[in-house]
Design a protein around this motif. Structure first.
Motif, PDB file in Angstrom:
ATOM      1  N   ASN A  61       3.347  38.232  49.327  1.00 21.20           N
ATOM      2  CA  ASN A  61       2.878  39.488  49.374  1.00 21.20           C
ATOM      3  C   ASN A  61       4.009  40.763  49.332  1.00 21.20           C
ATOM      4  OD1 ASN A  61       0.460  38.744  50.663  1.00 21.20           O
ATOM      5  ND2 ASN A  61       1.426  38.005  52.773  1.00 21.20           N
ATOM      6  N   ASN A 100       0.939  38.458  44.685  1.00 22.63           N
ATOM      7  CA  ASN A 100      -0.087  39.781  44.388  1.00 22.63           C
ATOM      8  C   ASN A 100       0.654  40.857  43.679  1.00 22.63           C
ATOM      9  OD1 ASN A 100       1.992  40.573  46.280  1.00 22.63           O
ATOM     10  ND2 ASN A 100       0.801  41.674  47.535  1.00 22.63           N
ATOM     11  N   SER A 157       5.888  36.609  43.710  1.00 23.17           N
ATOM     12  CA  SER A 157       5.107  36.675  44.774  1.00 23.17           C
ATOM     13  C   SER A 157       3.542  36.603  44.395  1.00 23.17           C
ATOM     14  CB  SER A 157       5.156  38.161  45.220  1.00 23.17           C
ATOM     15  OG  SER A 157       4.615  38.131  46.638  1.00 23.17           O
TER      16      SER A 157
END
Length: 183
Positions: free
Chosen positions: A160, A135, A133
């Protein structure tokens, strides 16, 4: 019968995050599920994980697949090398290779794979899928990409989802269904 070995990370077992949904998918497809429960947190050691794995996993062969999260993504490389084993596929969730020291996690340095172990992994694992991902709060994007590069993994990006663990709130990874169709 094909089997999946599920390898959790350092903070929690997979049922605390996405494990229950993944196991339901695997069972629906007729996979045998093998799930070792390793020491967590400060009780982690490579030798401790090896002891658990050797008790729980009796055989690794061309019908064996692995699904690993976080620290488990590093461990599977070392494990397959130690056992001189081949496997069908490895699905990696939030796998990274550290390129910086992390003082509070120095005790995990034994889990960092050597170049020899990475070479074995690339040549003895038929398919590698790496779910990442944008993040992730554990690994930098560079460290996530380094895992993809060093293992010849097919990268699957899901935005996210953080580190996909308990703190990220991810309870399912439906994209695994597509991967299962390929293996």
């Amino acid at each position: 019968m094909r089997r999946f070995v599920l390898i959790h990370g350092m903070s929690c077992h997979l049922d605390k995050c996405f494990g229950e949904k993944i196991k339901a998918r695997l069972k629906a497809r007729g996979y045998e599920i093998v799930e070792p429960f390793f020491p967590l947190g400060k009780d982690i050691s490579l030798n401790g994980w090896n002891e658990v794995m050797d008790k729980v996993v009796q055989n690794v062969d061309e019908d064996t697949c692995f699904l690993c999260h976080s620290l488990g993504c590093l461990y599977v490389i070392k494990y397959l090398f130690r056992k001189h084993a081949n496997c069908n596929a490895v699905i990696v969730v939030a796998g990274g290779i550290l390129n910086r020291p992390i003082k509070e996690f120095a005790f995990l340095s034994d889990f960092m794979p050597t170049e020899e172990e990475l070479k074995h992994f690339k040549t003895h694992t038929q398919k590698v899928y790496d779910i990442t991902s944008n993040n992730d709060h554990i690994f930098t994007q560079e460290e996530l990409d380094l895992y993809v590069t060093k293992t010849n993994a097919q990268k699957i990006f899901i935005p996210n989802c953080g580190h996909f663990g308990r703190s990220s709130g991810v309870k399912d990874i439906p994209q695994i269904e597509t991967i299962l169709d390929k293996i």
